[in-house]
Design a protein around this motif. Structure first.
Motif, PDB file in Angstrom:
ATOM      1  N   GLN A  94       0.844  -1.186   0.000  1.00 58.87           N
ATOM      2  CA  GLN A  94       0.000   0.000   0.000  1.00 58.87           C
ATOM      3  C   GLN A  94       0.887   1.248   0.000  1.00 58.87           C
ATOM      4  N   VAL A  95       0.575   2.155  -0.900  1.00 56.45           N
ATOM      5  CA  VAL A  95       1.324   3.404  -1.008  1.00 56.45           C
ATOM      6  C   VAL A  95       0.380   4.555  -0.720  1.00 56.45           C
ATOM      7  N   GLN A  96       0.793   5.416   0.194  1.00 58.27           N
ATOM      8  CA  GLN A  96       0.020   6.634   0.446  1.00 58.27           C
ATOM      9  C   GLN A  96       0.670   7.802  -0.265  1.00 58.27           C
ATOM     10  N   LEU A  97      -0.169   8.633  -0.845  1.00 50.94           N
ATOM     11  CA  LEU A  97       0.300   9.829  -1.540  1.00 50.94           C
ATOM     12  C   LEU A  97      -0.377  11.044  -0.918  1.00 50.94           C
ATOM     13  N   VAL A  98       0.416  12.024  -0.561  1.00 49.46           N
ATOM     14  CA  VAL A  98      -0.131  13.232   0.047  1.00 49.46           C
ATOM     15  C   VAL A  98       0.243  14.430  -0.812  1.00 49.46           C
ATOM     16  N   GLU A  99      -0.778  15.049  -1.373  1.00 51.63           N
ATOM     17  CA  GLU A  99      -0.563  16.216  -2.232  1.00 51.63           C
ATOM     18  C   GLU A  99      -0.710  17.491  -1.424  1.00 51.63           C
ATOM     19  N   SER A 100      -0.035  18.527  -1.873  1.00 49.22           N
ATOM     20  CA  SER A 100      -0.169  19.840  -1.265  1.00 49.22           C
ATOM     21  C   SER A 100       0.215  20.892  -2.288  1.00 49.22           C
ATOM     22  N   GLY A 101      -0.124  22.131  -1.990  1.00 47.81           N
ATOM     23  CA  GLY A 101       0.295  23.231  -2.835  1.00 47.81           C
ATOM     24  C   GLY A 101      -0.793  23.860  -3.682  1.00 47.81           C
ATOM     25  N   GLY A 102      -1.982  23.277  -3.676  1.00 45.52           N
ATOM     26  CA  GLY A 102      -3.061  23.861  -4.449  1.00 45.52           C
ATOM     27  C   GLY A 102      -3.546  25.166  -3.822  1.00 45.52           C
ATOM     28  N   GLY A 103      -4.428  25.850  -4.552  1.00 46.25           N
ATOM     29  CA  GLY A 103      -4.960  27.088  -4.020  1.00 46.25           C
ATOM     30  C   GLY A 103      -5.593  27.926  -5.101  1.00 46.25           C
ATOM     31  N   LEU A 104      -5.846  29.166  -4.755  1.00 42.43           N
ATOM     32  CA  LEU A 104      -6.456  30.131  -5.667  1.00 42.43           C
ATOM     33  C   LEU A 104      -5.377  31.090  -6.156  1.00 42.43           C
ATOM     34  N   VAL A 105      -5.321  31.286  -7.458  1.00 42.06           N
ATOM     35  CA  VAL A 105      -4.318  32.170  -8.047  1.00 42.06           C
ATOM     36  C   VAL A 105      -4.935  32.903  -9.229  1.00 42.06           C
ATOM     37  N   GLN A 106      -4.423  34.077  -9.494  1.00 42.64           N
ATOM     38  CA  GLN A 106      -4.910  34.833 -10.647  1.00 42.64           C
ATOM     39  C   GLN A 106      -4.274  34.297 -11.928  1.00 42.64           C
ATOM     40  N   ALA A 107      -4.947  34.509 -13.024  1.00 43.58           N
ATOM     41  CA  ALA A 107      -4.400  34.122 -14.320  1.00 43.58           C
ATOM     42  C   ALA A 107      -3.029  34.755 -14.511  1.00 43.58           C
ATOM     43  N   GLY A 108      -2.115  33.958 -15.031  1.00 44.59           N
ATOM     44  CA  GLY A 108      -0.748  34.404 -15.208  1.00 44.59           C
ATOM     45  C   GLY A 108       0.159  34.082 -14.037  1.00 44.59           C
ATOM     46  N   GLY A 109      -0.425  33.657 -12.939  1.00 44.28           N
ATOM     47  CA  GLY A 109       0.351  33.342 -11.746  1.00 44.28           C
ATOM     48  C   GLY A 109       0.931  31.944 -11.780  1.00 44.28           C
ATOM     49  N   SER A 110       1.547  31.575 -10.666  1.00 45.41           N
ATOM     50  CA  SER A 110       2.230  30.292 -10.553  1.00 45.41           C
ATOM     51  C   SER A 110       1.840  29.580  -9.267  1.00 45.41           C
ATOM     52  N   LEU A 111       1.901  28.259  -9.327  1.00 45.70           N
ATOM     53  CA  LEU A 111       1.740  27.413  -8.151  1.00 45.70           C
ATOM     54  C   LEU A 111       2.688  26.236  -8.305  1.00 45.70           C
TER      55      LEU A 111
END
Length: 115
Positions: free
Chosen positions: A1-18
């Motif tokens: 069993q492998v667990q994967l934990v994502e992070s870093g999402g959010g709200l950003v304006q067009a042209g921005g970066s994440l």
């Protein structure tokens, strides 16, 4: 069993970066490949970017030149740097850990790009 934990999402304006991160509970070298997929409301899940055990990468045409997948082997973590974001990039982004017998998925992280 492998667990994967994502992070870093959010709200950003067009042209921005994440930058998204996916931390795996197992060595990422035990995967044939790891990837990022996304699913927008009312649409099918689609491949965004993928990196193989050997380091080869491929991208969806819609993100080429804007997104970069990378990994930190020591941290068992895969990243997705997303630049020049567009409203059409809005979706839930899922990390994938592909083995010969099974695909593991993270819980997803929401990315919302406002115009």
């Amino acid at each position: 069993q492998v667990q994967l934990v994502e992070s870093g999402g959010g709200l950003v304006q067009a042209g921005g970066s994440l930058k998204l991160s996916c931390a795996a509970s197992a060595s990422i070298f035990s995967a044939n490949a790891m990837g990022w997929y996304r699913q927008a409301p009312g649409k099918q899940r689609e491949l965004v970017a993928r990196i193989t055990r050997g380091g080869s990468t491929n991208y969806a045409d819609s993100v080429k030149g804007r997104f970069t997948i990378s990994r930190d082997n020591a941290k068992n973590t895969v990243y997705l740097q997303m630049n020049s974001l567009k409203p059409e990039d809005t979706a839930v982004y899922y990390c994938n850990f592909q083995t010969w017998g099974y695909d593991y998925w993270g819980q997803g992280t929401q990315v919302t790009v406002s115009s």
